[in-house]
Design a protein around this motif. Structure first.
Motif, PDB file in Angstrom:
ATOM      1  N   VAL A 101       0.912  -1.064   0.061  1.00 48.24           N
ATOM      2  CA  VAL A 101       0.034   0.068   0.108  1.00 48.24           C
ATOM      3  C   VAL A 101       0.989   1.183   0.063  1.00 48.24           C
ATOM      4  CG1 VAL A 101      -1.836   1.134   1.096  1.00 48.24           C
ATOM      5  CG2 VAL A 101      -2.023  -1.172   0.806  1.00 48.24           C
ATOM      6  N   GLY A 102       0.832   2.217  -0.699  1.00 53.92           N
ATOM      7  CA  GLY A 102       1.921   3.245  -1.031  1.00 53.92           C
ATOM      8  C   GLY A 102       3.194   2.157  -1.465  1.00 53.92           C
ATOM      9  N   LEU A 103       3.809   2.141  -0.608  1.00 50.12           N
ATOM     10  CA  LEU A 103       5.492   1.881   0.164  1.00 50.12           C
ATOM     11  C   LEU A 103       5.682   1.348   0.893  1.00 50.12           C
ATOM     12  CD1 LEU A 103       7.382   5.208  -0.995  1.00 50.12           C
ATOM     13  CD2 LEU A 103       6.613   3.457  -2.615  1.00 50.12           C
ATOM     14  N   VAL A 109       1.538   3.210  11.015  1.00 51.51           N
ATOM     15  CA  VAL A 109       0.607   3.734  10.133  1.00 51.51           C
ATOM     16  C   VAL A 109      -0.228   4.543  11.113  1.00 51.51           C
ATOM     17  CG1 VAL A 109       1.487   1.639   8.467  1.00 51.51           C
ATOM     18  CG2 VAL A 109      -0.666   0.431  10.009  1.00 51.51           C
ATOM     19  N   LYS A 110      -1.661   4.551   9.824  1.00 47.63           N
ATOM     20  CA  LYS A 110      -2.831   5.169  10.883  1.00 47.63           C
ATOM     21  C   LYS A 110      -4.328   3.601  10.594  1.00 47.63           C
ATOM     22  CE  LYS A 110      -1.804   9.433  11.705  1.00 47.63           C
ATOM     23  NZ  LYS A 110      -2.562  11.235  11.475  1.00 47.63           N
ATOM     24  N   MET A 158      -2.344   6.948  -3.463  1.00 47.70           N
ATOM     25  CA  MET A 158      -0.696   6.760  -3.048  1.00 47.70           C
ATOM     26  C   MET A 158       0.014   6.696  -1.303  1.00 47.70           C
ATOM     27  SD  MET A 158       2.407  10.265  -3.467  1.00 47.70           S
ATOM     28  CE  MET A 158       1.283  10.040  -5.335  1.00 47.70           C
ATOM     29  N   ASN A 159      -1.360   6.934  -0.493  1.00 48.06           N
ATOM     30  CA  ASN A 159      -1.638   7.044   0.980  1.00 48.06           C
ATOM     31  C   ASN A 159      -1.957   6.027   1.844  1.00 48.06           C
ATOM     32  OD1 ASN A 159       0.910   9.221   0.839  1.00 48.06           O
ATOM     33  ND2 ASN A 159       0.072  10.329   0.073  1.00 48.06           N
ATOM     34  N   SER A 160      -3.017   5.416   1.013  1.00 47.87           N
ATOM     35  CA  SER A 160      -3.708   5.066   1.517  1.00 47.87           C
ATOM     36  C   SER A 160      -4.561   3.881   1.142  1.00 47.87           C
ATOM     37  CB  SER A 160      -5.337   5.822   1.834  1.00 47.87           C
ATOM     38  OG  SER A 160      -6.019   5.988   1.044  1.00 47.87           O
ATOM     39  N   VAL A 193      -0.642   5.361   5.347  1.00 52.41           N
ATOM     40  CA  VAL A 193       0.682   5.256   5.045  1.00 52.41           C
ATOM     41  C   VAL A 193       1.276   6.379   5.771  1.00 52.41           C
ATOM     42  CG1 VAL A 193       0.175   2.059   4.469  1.00 52.41           C
ATOM     43  CG2 VAL A 193       0.329   4.337   2.688  1.00 52.41           C
ATOM     44  N   PRO A 194       2.298   6.091   5.477  1.00 58.17           N
ATOM     45  CA  PRO A 194       3.775   6.788   5.224  1.00 58.17           C
ATOM     46  C   PRO A 194       4.103   7.288   4.076  1.00 58.17           C
ATOM     47  CG  PRO A 194       4.813   5.531   6.471  1.00 58.17           C
ATOM     48  CD  PRO A 194       3.629   4.936   6.090  1.00 58.17           C
TER      49      PRO A 194
END
Length: 279
Positions: A36-38, A82-83, A154-156, A174-175
């Motif tokens: 997910v993203g990176l 993560v969140k 990109m972030n989730s 995700v960061p």
């Protein structure tokens, strides 16, 4: 002959005792690996099926703790902090426990992921994150319990839990931006001291001592406290014919290795200094 027959009979009996019947499992194990993203994310869980049963409110009672699957508790692993549902969660492996309700689910990420089913004794201190998500009715029946990922950005992404005619979706953040910026800054800043060190060792091993010297000097300049860098510096200088420079580098490596209490490098440097006639 009687002894041989007895031996064979005992052997066959032993094989019969040790043999195990292999049959398909009613709730087969599944593992999902998803980027997910990176961030690497994986889920490992067992998948029961409806088989004509009413699931929520019956097989899985409302507002009761559920292992979120079958057999061993469902496990999720995050490669980064993560969140989940807006709550921060450190990287690592967690068990997912839920309390399904008619309109919403309580989802808990439990730091002890080694339980078979639900814990014998629940420990609130092990709940790393607790969130509530909406229970949505879907226009079809999902026969086999399913966990999947969807709605990627990109972030989730969403972690979708589906069974019977119900879906509970958990937002995962995700960061990616932070990791991408760190990667860009690192590349734009040029090779690291370790990059130069690795290049220096390669060129030394391939006997290109001029290039090895260029890289090891940049490595040492970037990290003067690394005794192993100075050790390679001394060897490269010795191969280049600069014995005085090799002795100086070896003495620096020796001093740093003694401070670090690294006996191996202390001996290596002392042996080289003796070989090169250092005083």
């Amino acid at each position: 002959m009687k002894k041989i027959i007895l031996f064979v009979s005992v052997a066959l009996l032993s094989l019969g005792v040790d043999a195990q019947v292999t049959v398909p499992q009613p709730s087969p194990l599944s593992k999902i690996e998803q980027v997910v993203g990176l961030t690497d994310v994986s889920v490992e869980y067992s998948r029961p099926s409806m088989k004509g049963r009413t699931i929520f409110g019956n097989l899985v009672p409302y507002d009761k703790l559920w292992r979120t699957g079958a057999n061993k508790n469902t496990q999720i692993t995050f490669g980064d902090d993560v969140k989940v549902g807006g709550s921060e969660l450190k990287k690592g492996t967690y068990a997912i426990f839920t309390k399904p309700g008619k309109e919403s689910w309580e989802v808990m990420f439990y730091s002890d992921a080694s339980n078979w089913g639900t814990p014998r004794e629940w420990d609130d201190s092990k709940v790393a994150a607790k969130i509530n998500v909406k229970a949505t009715k879907i226009p079809m029946n999902v026969e086999t319990f399913t966990i999947m990922f969807s709605d990627f950005t990109m972030n989730s992404a969403l972690i979708n839990i589906l069974w019977e005619n119900t879906e509970a979706a958990i937002k995962l953040e995700v960061p990616s931006k932070k990791k991408a910026m760190e990667s860009i800054e690192q590349v734009m800043a040029g090779p690291s001291p370790n990059d130069h060190y690795q290049a220096a060792v390669f060129y030394k091993d391939t006997e290109d001592y001029a290039k090895a010297k260029q890289h090891i000097e940049k490595a040492v300049a970037g990290r003067a406290d690394a005794f192993w860098y100075h050790r390679q510096h001394s060897l490269i200088l010795a191969k280049s014919g600069d014995k005085a420079g090799a002795i100086k580098a070896a003495k620096t490596s020796l001093e740093l290795a003694e401070k670090a209490k690294n006996a191996d490098y202390v001996k290596l440097n002392k042996d080289s200094l003796a070989e090169w006639g250092a005083k």
